[in-house]
Design an enzyme around this catalytic site. Structure first.
Site, PDB file in Angstrom:
ATOM      1  N   GLY A  77     -33.813 -10.490 -10.806  1.00 27.40           N
ATOM      2  CA  GLY A  77     -33.310 -11.106  -9.457  1.00 27.40           C
ATOM      3  C   GLY A  77     -34.933 -12.504  -8.668  1.00 27.40           C
ATOM      4  N   CYS A 104     -37.203 -11.362 -17.387  1.00 31.14           N
ATOM      5  CA  CYS A 104     -37.505 -12.174 -16.771  1.00 31.14           C
ATOM      6  C   CYS A 104     -38.214 -11.260 -15.152  1.00 31.14           C
ATOM      7  CB  CYS A 104     -36.263 -13.642 -15.615  1.00 31.14           C
ATOM      8  SG  CYS A 104     -36.306 -14.197 -15.025  1.00 31.14           S
ATOM      9  N   TYR A 105     -37.537 -11.438 -14.144  1.00 35.62           N
ATOM     10  CA  TYR A 105     -37.982 -10.939 -12.699  1.00 35.62           C
ATOM     11  C   TYR A 105     -38.539  -9.117 -13.611  1.00 35.62           C
ATOM     12  CZ  TYR A 105     -39.353  -8.348  -8.587  1.00 35.62           C
ATOM     13  OH  TYR A 105     -39.754  -7.814  -6.959  1.00 35.62           O
ATOM     14  N   HIS A 191     -33.244 -14.643 -19.815  1.00 35.85           N
ATOM     15  CA  HIS A 191     -32.002 -13.640 -20.881  1.00 35.85           C
ATOM     16  C   HIS A 191     -31.268 -14.045 -22.008  1.00 35.85           C
ATOM     17  CE1 HIS A 191     -31.776 -13.983 -16.318  1.00 35.85           C
ATOM     18  NE2 HIS A 191     -33.040 -14.494 -16.336  1.00 35.85           N
ATOM     19  N   GLU A 193     -28.949 -12.157 -21.825  1.00 40.76           N
ATOM     20  CA  GLU A 193     -27.424 -11.298 -21.745  1.00 40.76           C
ATOM     21  C   GLU A 193     -26.545 -12.680 -21.663  1.00 40.76           C
ATOM     22  OE1 GLU A 193     -29.709 -11.289 -19.950  1.00 40.76           O
ATOM     23  OE2 GLU A 193     -29.612 -11.405 -17.672  1.00 40.76           O
ATOM     24  N   SER A 245       0.471  -1.031  -8.346  1.00 49.40           N
ATOM     25  CA  SER A 245       0.978  -2.259  -7.832  1.00 49.40           C
ATOM     26  C   SER A 245       1.605  -3.314  -8.532  1.00 49.40           C
ATOM     27  CB  SER A 245      -0.585  -3.172  -7.520  1.00 49.40           C
ATOM     28  OG  SER A 245      -1.022  -3.216  -7.956  1.00 49.40           O
ATOM     29  N   GLY A 246       1.301  -2.970 -10.022  1.00 56.54           N
ATOM     30  CA  GLY A 246       2.044  -4.495 -10.918  1.00 56.54           C
ATOM     31  C   GLY A 246       0.945  -4.984 -12.020  1.00 56.54           C
ATOM     32  N   GLY A 247      -0.566  -4.267 -10.996  1.00 57.86           N
ATOM     33  CA  GLY A 247      -1.100  -5.379 -12.238  1.00 57.86           C
ATOM     34  C   GLY A 247      -1.858  -4.020 -13.184  1.00 57.86           C
ATOM     35  N   VAL A 248      -2.701  -4.025 -13.923  1.00 59.89           N
ATOM     36  CA  VAL A 248      -2.807  -3.740 -14.955  1.00 59.89           C
ATOM     37  C   VAL A 248      -3.763  -2.857 -14.572  1.00 59.89           C
ATOM     38  CG1 VAL A 248      -5.317  -5.442 -14.893  1.00 59.89           C
ATOM     39  CG2 VAL A 248      -4.404  -3.985 -17.445  1.00 59.89           C
ATOM     40  N   ASP A 249      -5.051  -2.469 -13.388  1.00 59.02           N
ATOM     41  CA  ASP A 249      -5.444  -1.555 -12.802  1.00 59.02           C
ATOM     42  C   ASP A 249      -4.879  -0.412 -13.014  1.00 59.02           C
ATOM     43  OD1 ASP A 249      -7.388  -3.723 -13.746  1.00 59.02           O
ATOM     44  OD2 ASP A 249      -7.810  -4.102 -11.190  1.00 59.02           O
ATOM     45  N   SER A 250      -4.303  -0.404 -11.543  1.00 57.07           N
ATOM     46  CA  SER A 250      -3.241  -0.029 -11.185  1.00 57.07           C
ATOM     47  C   SER A 250      -2.467   1.499 -12.491  1.00 57.07           C
ATOM     48  CB  SER A 250      -2.333   0.385  -9.778  1.00 57.07           C
ATOM     49  OG  SER A 250      -1.648  -1.019 -10.192  1.00 57.07           O
ATOM     50  N   LYS A 390     -13.148  -5.037 -16.029  1.00 58.44           N
ATOM     51  CA  LYS A 390     -11.974  -5.060 -16.531  1.00 58.44           C
ATOM     52  C   LYS A 390     -11.567  -5.554 -17.774  1.00 58.44           C
ATOM     53  CE  LYS A 390      -8.318  -7.317 -14.025  1.00 58.44           C
ATOM     54  NZ  LYS A 390      -7.831  -6.577 -13.218  1.00 58.44           N
TER      55      LYS A 390
END
Ligand code: XMP
Length: 534
Positions: A77, A104-105, A191, A193, A245-250, A390
């Site tokens: 942080g 870290c923090y 870190h 990650e 929408s044509g996108g991957v999520d929907s 994603k």
């Protein structure tokens, strides 16, 4: 980000509205103290197939009731722990008796709150560093003593708390790692990650699996089975509407809902006339023919063009488009008798963003601020992806058998080509842009570069330039090409596309697209530029 997905971020309103019962997974909880890396920690742990969620540092213990939490990670942080206003870990975290990893923090907090001492370092330590661990520790099991790590801190531990032993030092931090193995408490000044700590994933695996004993049971197959069950439980015998929408999520959200309730799902696709060449047909083929979903295509092209007449301001365009979308969608959804649910592809980063930042953050472009449909129509939300990142959505989509063209489609903004036609949006100007864009994206795909780019597209500028073709002087439009590489849309670098590819594209556009006589390539990164021109 596209289509209905934009409705995901109505800040603060989402968490209570939908809560399908989910099985209790062994999980790690990341307590967020404001680090830019908090979500990355969660992603890394999920990549180890252990479920992980991020909670704000001031959350109540009840926020984790749906999980079988086996351990905590305290994130980094921006604060110093000795500042009076610095955020603290809630007492129930250290009171839980579960292992805790401070990063870290988070490590400095651990020192401060458990009776050690933290102070400003003599120099800031930022970037690559080497540490050498001493002694045996479950956190470093299977790892060499010498490790390359990534540091980013100004403060340092002066004295570890009672019960802790230092396990490693770096040039600027005498206590780069500390541990109280009896309680399962560990602190890392670096870190684990980030990719610059090459063995970081092993350290996180040692913590999650070894120290916490959390199982590696978070797999796409389990997720699909559980989510299908959860949707059935939420929806019962009801009907669901889903905007594609044509996108991957929907697409993935709709496919999960379709698995759960079959024909009681109706998908709506609004053809707003602002799509790329061939896009509406592709969506129709994929969803109606291949996936056999109940799909209605709403031809709203005239409505959108009318709403955009004479508008040149980008934010006005977005507002008009948002309103036209809601009107078109609502009118159609109202014809579906007793639809009480709206399925949408909200992703985890939006849920966290709206939960932890509220509405206060700066509004650069307004796409996170459209909305109101669920409230207006009194629809309950079904959000099967609200706990996914994603890349996980793509993995789930692949497991569900969605075609690559959908899974790997580049993000496309909800307002579509309207924010790529600079100035007024007319049918003619859209046609010019669509033709140029098809040439550019086609060549990028043919060169095998599409997947490596975050986005690649053409922009129709409002500049006209002089040219010469044959013996004639021309006075035509200038097209700008934009291609960027990015991990997420927060930052982006302009793509170093091969010159011969750019030459071919430029040549083809000027020759094949009437009224265009100049092509330029955008070499601005984000920041300071944004990805879209408007
Ligand atoms: P910028 O242009 O802000 O874009 O760097 C970041 C990402 O967001 C997309 N974008 C939008 N998506 N509605 C959306 O759904 C919008 O109004 C919008 N504006 C930008 C952009 O394509 C990029 O991926």
């Amino acid at each position: 980000m596209n289509g209905l997905y934009a409705f995901a971020s109505i800040a603060g309103e989402l968490p209570e509205r939908t809560a399908p019962a989910r099985p209790r997974h062994a999980a790690i909880a990341v307590v967020d103290f404001g680090s830019q890396y908090s979500m990355l920690i969660a992603r890394r742990i999920r990549e180890l197939n252990t479920y992980c969620e991020v909670i704000p540092h001031d959350a109540e213990a009840a926020a984790l009731d749906h999980l079988d939490v086996r351990g905590f990670v305290l994130s980094g942080g921006p604060n110093s722990v000795y500042e009076p206003e610095a955020p603290r870990a809630a007492p129930w975290v250290f009171g839980s008796g579960l292992p805790v990893l401070g990063i870290c923090y988070g490590m400095q907090l651990m020192a401060e709150q458990l009776g050690g001492r933290v102070g400003p370092g003599r120099t800031r330590e930022y970037g690559p560093a080497a540490i050498a661990t001493t002694g045996e520790s479950p956190l470093f099991a299977g790892l060499p003593a010498e490790l390359d790590v990534w540091m980013s801190h100004g403060d340092r531990i002066e004295e570890p708390p009672p019960g802790f032993a230092p396990l490693a030092a770096s040039a600027n931090s005498p206590v780069a790692v500390m541990a109280d193995a009896a309680r399962g408490y560990y602190g890392l000044q670096f870190h684990p990650e980030v990719a610059h700590t090459p063995r970081g994933a092993d350290i996180l695996a040692n913590f999650a699996h070894g120290v916490c004993g959390a199982a590696a049971d978070w797999t796409p197959g389990d997720f699909i089975a559980e989510t299908v069950e959860a949707i059935r439980a939420q929806v019962g015998g009801g009907r669901v509407v889903c905007g594609l929408s044509g996108g991957v999520d929907s697409a993935v959200a709709a496919t999960l809902a379709h698995r759960a309730i079959g024909d009681r799902l109706t998908c709506l696709f609004v053809d707003n006339g602002l799509l790329r060449a061939g896009e509406a047909e592709e969506v129709e083929t994929a969803f109606r023919r291949a996936l056999r979903m109940n799909l209605r295509v709403i031809d709203a092209r005239d409505r959108f063009l009318a709403a955009l007449a004479e508008v040149t301001n980008p934010e006005t365009k977005r507002r008009r488009i948002g309103a036209a979308f809601i009107e078109a969608f609502e009118a159609e959804a109202r014809t579906i008798a007793d639809a009480r649910f709206l399925c949408q592809g909200t992703l985890y980063p939006d849920v966290i963003e709206s939960a932890s930042h509220g509405t206060g953050s700066a509004r650069i472009k307004s796409h996170h601020n459209v909305g109101g449909l669920p409230e207006r129509m009194d629809l309950e939300l079904v959000e099967p992806l609200r706990f996914l990142f994603k890349d996980e959505v793509r993995r789930i989509g692949a497991e569900l058998g969605l075609p690559d063209e959908i899974l790997w489609r580049q993000p496309f903004p909800g307002p579509g080509l309207a924010v790529r036609v600079i100035g007024e949006v007319t049918a003619e100007r859209l046609a010019v842009l669509r033709a140029a864009d098809a040439i550019f994206t086609g060549e990028v795909r043919a060169a095998g570069l599409e997947r490596g780019l975050w986005q690649s597209f053409a922009v129709l500028t409002d500049t006209r330039t002089v040219g010469v073709m044959g013996d004639f002087r021309t006075y035509g439009h200038a097209i700008a090409l934009r291609a960027v590489a990015a991990e997420d849309a927060m930052t982006a670098d302009w793509a170093r596309l091969p010159h011969d590819l750019l030459a071919r594209v430029s040549n083809r556009i000027v020759n094949e697209v009437d009224a265009v006589n100049r092509v330029v390539y955008d070499i601005t990164s984000k920041p300071p530029g944004t990805i879209e021109w408007e």
